[in-house]
Design a protein around this motif. Structure first.
Motif, short mmCIF file in Angstrom:
data_model
loop_
_atom_site.label_atom_id
_atom_site.label_comp_id
_atom_site.label_asym_id
_atom_site.label_seq_id
_atom_site.Cartn_x
_atom_site.Cartn_y
_atom_site.Cartn_z
N THR A 146 0.85 -1.18 0.00
CA THR A 146 0.00 0.00 0.00
C THR A 146 0.89 1.24 0.00
O THR A 146 1.89 1.30 0.71
CB THR A 146 -0.90 0.01 1.24
OG1 THR A 146 -1.63 -1.21 1.29
CG2 THR A 146 -1.86 1.16 1.20
N PRO A 195 -5.67 4.48 -9.06
CA PRO A 195 -4.69 3.66 -8.33
C PRO A 195 -4.92 2.16 -8.50
O PRO A 195 -3.96 1.39 -8.46
CB PRO A 195 -4.87 4.07 -6.87
CG PRO A 195 -5.73 5.28 -6.87
CD PRO A 195 -6.41 5.38 -8.18
N SER A 219 0.92 5.67 0.07
CA SER A 219 0.15 6.82 0.52
C SER A 219 -0.32 7.63 -0.69
O SER A 219 0.19 7.46 -1.81
CB SER A 219 0.99 7.71 1.43
OG SER A 219 1.99 8.38 0.69
N GLU A 220 -1.26 8.52 -0.46
CA GLU A 220 -1.76 9.39 -1.54
C GLU A 220 -0.62 10.25 -2.08
O GLU A 220 -0.52 10.46 -3.30
CB GLU A 220 -2.88 10.28 -1.02
CG GLU A 220 -3.44 11.24 -2.04
CD GLU A 220 -4.14 10.56 -3.22
OE1 GLU A 220 -4.17 11.16 -4.31
OE2 GLU A 220 -4.64 9.43 -3.06
N GLY A 221 0.25 10.72 -1.21
CA GLY A 221 1.39 11.53 -1.65
C GLY A 221 2.34 10.75 -2.53
O GLY A 221 2.84 11.26 -3.54
N PHE A 263 1.54 8.12 -4.32
CA PHE A 263 0.83 7.87 -5.57
C PHE A 263 0.92 9.09 -6.48
O PHE A 263 1.24 8.95 -7.67
CB PHE A 263 -0.63 7.51 -5.27
CG PHE A 263 -1.47 7.41 -6.51
CD1 PHE A 263 -1.32 6.36 -7.39
CD2 PHE A 263 -2.42 8.38 -6.80
CE1 PHE A 263 -2.09 6.27 -8.55
CE2 PHE A 263 -3.19 8.31 -7.94
CZ PHE A 263 -3.03 7.25 -8.81
N GLN A 264 0.67 10.27 -5.94
CA GLN A 264 0.74 11.49 -6.75
C GLN A 264 2.14 11.69 -7.31
O GLN A 264 2.30 12.08 -8.47
CB GLN A 264 0.31 12.72 -5.92
CG GLN A 264 -1.16 12.79 -5.65
CD GLN A 264 -2.00 12.86 -6.91
OE1 GLN A 264 -1.60 13.44 -7.91
NE2 GLN A 264 -3.16 12.26 -6.88
#
Length: 70
Positions: free
Chosen positions: A2, A50, A4-6, A8-9
């Motif tokens: 997994t 994602p 984090s959103e950061g 992924f960005q």
């Protein structure tokens, strides 16, 4: 695994930059034209999802997905 959103960005932005460069080099487009092609593609839509995990692939693979759209 997994992320984090950061993270992924960060990965999406890096892939987008690599993809734009590939489009510019291989298709001899200007930077604005290359961005337009990438941002208006189904491949970019998938990259933003994602669950597709397209951001884990190589830029060459993602470019092949982009060119397969045409």
């Amino acid at each position: 695994m997994t992320i984090s959103e950061g993270q992924f960005q960060y990965m999406v932005e890096g892939m987008t930059a690599d993809l734009v460069l590939l489009v510019m080099e291989r298709e001899r487009l200007s930077m604005p034209e290359a961005f337009d092609k990438v941002y208006n593609s189904r491949t970019y839509e998938n990259l933003l999802n994602p669950k597709s995990q397209l951001y884990y692939q190589s830029p060459g693979y993602v470019y092949a997905c982009l060119t397969a759209e045409s």
